[in-house]
Design a protein around this motif. Structure first.
Motif, PDB file in Angstrom:
ATOM      1  N   VAL A  12       0.849  -1.183   0.000  1.00 40.32           N
ATOM      2  CA  VAL A  12       0.000   0.000   0.000  1.00 40.32           C
ATOM      3  C   VAL A  12       0.887   1.235   0.000  1.00 40.32           C
ATOM      4  CG1 VAL A  12      -0.189   0.075   2.525  1.00 40.32           C
ATOM      5  CG2 VAL A  12      -2.000   1.073   1.117  1.00 40.32           C
ATOM      6  N   GLN A  13       0.382   2.326  -0.540  1.00 39.84           N
ATOM      7  CA  GLN A  13       1.157   3.560  -0.573  1.00 39.84           C
ATOM      8  C   GLN A  13       1.071   4.305   0.753  1.00 39.84           C
ATOM      9  OE1 GLN A  13      -0.171   5.809  -4.026  1.00 39.84           O
ATOM     10  NE2 GLN A  13       1.439   4.870  -5.272  1.00 39.84           N
ATOM     11  N   ASP A  14       2.049   5.124   0.976  1.00 44.35           N
ATOM     12  CA  ASP A  14       2.089   6.005   2.146  1.00 44.35           C
ATOM     13  C   ASP A  14       0.758   6.755   2.259  1.00 44.35           C
ATOM     14  OD1 ASP A  14       4.519   8.564   3.192  1.00 44.35           O
ATOM     15  OD2 ASP A  14       2.813   7.650   4.222  1.00 44.35           O
ATOM     16  N   GLY A  15       0.146   6.707   3.461  1.00 43.03           N
ATOM     17  CA  GLY A  15      -1.145   7.358   3.680  1.00 43.03           C
ATOM     18  C   GLY A  15      -2.346   6.479   3.411  1.00 43.03           C
ATOM     19  N   GLY A  16      -2.119   5.293   2.893  1.00 36.97           N
ATOM     20  CA  GLY A  16      -3.206   4.392   2.569  1.00 36.97           C
ATOM     21  C   GLY A  16      -3.715   3.602   3.760  1.00 36.97           C
ATOM     22  N   SER A  63       3.034   3.878  18.883  1.00 32.87           N
ATOM     23  CA  SER A  63       3.417   4.175  17.509  1.00 32.87           C
ATOM     24  C   SER A  63       2.251   4.103  16.525  1.00 32.87           C
ATOM     25  CB  SER A  63       4.532   3.226  17.058  1.00 32.87           C
ATOM     26  OG  SER A  63       4.078   1.892  17.096  1.00 32.87           O
ATOM     27  N   VAL A  64       1.150   3.501  16.933  1.00 32.32           N
ATOM     28  CA  VAL A  64      -0.012   3.358  16.027  1.00 32.32           C
ATOM     29  C   VAL A  64      -1.266   3.998  16.584  1.00 32.32           C
ATOM     30  CG1 VAL A  64       0.956   1.200  15.159  1.00 32.32           C
ATOM     31  CG2 VAL A  64      -0.796   1.129  16.947  1.00 32.32           C
ATOM     32  N   LYS A  65      -1.161   4.562  17.759  1.00 29.68           N
ATOM     33  CA  LYS A  65      -2.343   5.140  18.419  1.00 29.68           C
ATOM     34  C   LYS A  65      -2.976   6.222  17.542  1.00 29.68           C
ATOM     35  CE  LYS A  65      -1.739   5.285  22.756  1.00 29.68           C
ATOM     36  NZ  LYS A  65      -2.518   4.082  23.148  1.00 29.68           N
ATOM     37  N   GLY A  66      -4.302   6.135  17.413  1.00 23.67           N
ATOM     38  CA  GLY A  66      -5.036   7.097  16.601  1.00 23.67           C
ATOM     39  C   GLY A  66      -5.100   6.727  15.131  1.00 23.67           C
ATOM     40  N   ARG A  67      -4.316   5.738  14.705  1.00 21.73           N
ATOM     41  CA  ARG A  67      -4.317   5.314  13.301  1.00 21.73           C
ATOM     42  C   ARG A  67      -4.846   3.887  13.129  1.00 21.73           C
ATOM     43  NH1 ARG A  67       0.391   4.724  10.719  1.00 21.73           N
ATOM     44  NH2 ARG A  67       1.606   4.275  12.623  1.00 21.73           N
ATOM     45  N   PHE A  68      -4.576   3.025  14.101  1.00 19.46           N
ATOM     46  CA  PHE A  68      -4.979   1.617  14.021  1.00 19.46           C
ATOM     47  C   PHE A  68      -6.100   1.347  15.020  1.00 19.46           C
ATOM     48  CE2 PHE A  68      -0.699  -0.413  12.508  1.00 19.46           C
ATOM     49  CZ  PHE A  68      -0.611   0.525  11.499  1.00 19.46           C
ATOM     50  N   THR A  69      -7.023   0.480  14.611  1.00 16.47           N
ATOM     51  CA  THR A  69      -8.138   0.092  15.473  1.00 16.47           C
ATOM     52  C   THR A  69      -8.272  -1.416  15.462  1.00 16.47           C
ATOM     53  OG1 THR A  69      -9.323   2.135  14.916  1.00 16.47           O
ATOM     54  CG2 THR A  69     -10.609   0.360  15.916  1.00 16.47           C
ATOM     55  N   MET A  83      -6.034  -0.503   9.713  1.00 20.01           N
ATOM     56  CA  MET A  83      -4.849   0.345   9.712  1.00 20.01           C
ATOM     57  C   MET A  83      -5.063   1.496   8.739  1.00 20.01           C
ATOM     58  SD  MET A  83      -1.884  -2.587   9.767  1.00 20.01           S
ATOM     59  CE  MET A  83      -2.270  -3.169   8.122  1.00 20.01           C
ATOM     60  N   ASN A  84      -5.065   2.700   9.254  1.00 21.01           N
ATOM     61  CA  ASN A  84      -5.244   3.908   8.443  1.00 21.01           C
ATOM     62  C   ASN A  84      -4.004   4.778   8.516  1.00 21.01           C
ATOM     63  OD1 ASN A  84      -7.936   3.117   7.894  1.00 21.01           O
ATOM     64  ND2 ASN A  84      -8.666   4.151   9.747  1.00 21.01           N
ATOM     65  N   SER A  85      -3.898   5.699   7.578  1.00 22.28           N
ATOM     66  CA  SER A  85      -2.762   6.636   7.545  1.00 22.28           C
ATOM     67  C   SER A  85      -1.441   5.895   7.663  1.00 22.28           C
ATOM     68  CB  SER A  85      -2.901   7.670   8.668  1.00 22.28           C
ATOM     69  OG  SER A  85      -4.109   8.382   8.558  1.00 22.28           O
ATOM     70  N   LEU A  86      -1.290   4.867   6.880  1.00 21.06           N
ATOM     71  CA  LEU A  86      -0.093   4.034   6.958  1.00 21.06           C
ATOM     72  C   LEU A  86       1.151   4.799   6.537  1.00 21.06           C
ATOM     73  CD1 LEU A  86      -1.666   0.737   5.701  1.00 21.06           C
ATOM     74  CD2 LEU A  86      -0.379   0.974   7.825  1.00 21.06           C
ATOM     75  N   LYS A  87       2.257   4.439   7.184  1.00 17.69           N
ATOM     76  CA  LYS A  87       3.552   5.076   6.945  1.00 17.69           C
ATOM     77  C   LYS A  87       4.567   4.001   6.551  1.00 17.69           C
ATOM     78  CE  LYS A  87       2.576   8.204  10.817  1.00 17.69           C
ATOM     79  NZ  LYS A  87       3.073   8.705  12.126  1.00 17.69           N
TER      80      LYS A  87
END
Length: 124
Positions: A12-16, A63-69, A83-87
């Motif tokens: 997935v791309q950055d931000g995906g 490291s994933v708080k607020g992005r992963f559920t 997983m959202n806003s992946l880096k």
């Protein structure tokens, strides 16, 4: 014995976003708290999140708080990781794990069963 099979990994791309699933079999799924961990090459296994066996309590790593559920469906014997806003630094093999306890733990050695892992790669 509990068998765990993860799926949903990929490139997935950055931000995906990606959604991982882990299906359990062999024992009563609702008897187990479930955790997600990840491991990048050359690094230690890192806590991502856990969910209590009734699904009412969750925790995620800093490291994933607020992005992963993390969530679960005990009728489907499945735990999920959204997983959202992946880096790019999220790139790793992701593992689900089962713990014979009402609640999870951040420590890998606190889990009794592990899946084989699924690769997540985030491109910049």
């Amino acid at each position: 014995q509990v068998q765990l099979v993860e799926s949903g990994g990929g490139l997935v791309q950055d931000g995906g976003s990606l959604s991982l699933s882990c299906v359990a079999s062999g024992r009563t799924f609702s008897d187990y708290a479930m955790g997600w961990f990840r491991q990048a090459p050359g690094k230690e296994r890192e806590f991502v999140g856990y969910i209590s066996r009734n699904g009412r309590s969750t925790a995620t790593g800093n490291s994933v708080k607020g992005r992963f559920t993390i969530s679960r469906d005990n009728t489907k014997n499945t735990v999920y990781l959204q997983m959202n806003s992946l880096k790019p630094e999220d790139t790793a093999v992701y593992y689900c794990a089962a713990r014979s306890s009402p609640f999870g733990t951040t420590l890998p050695n606190g889990y009794d069963y592990w899946g084989q892992g699924t690769q997540v790669t985030v491109s910049s």
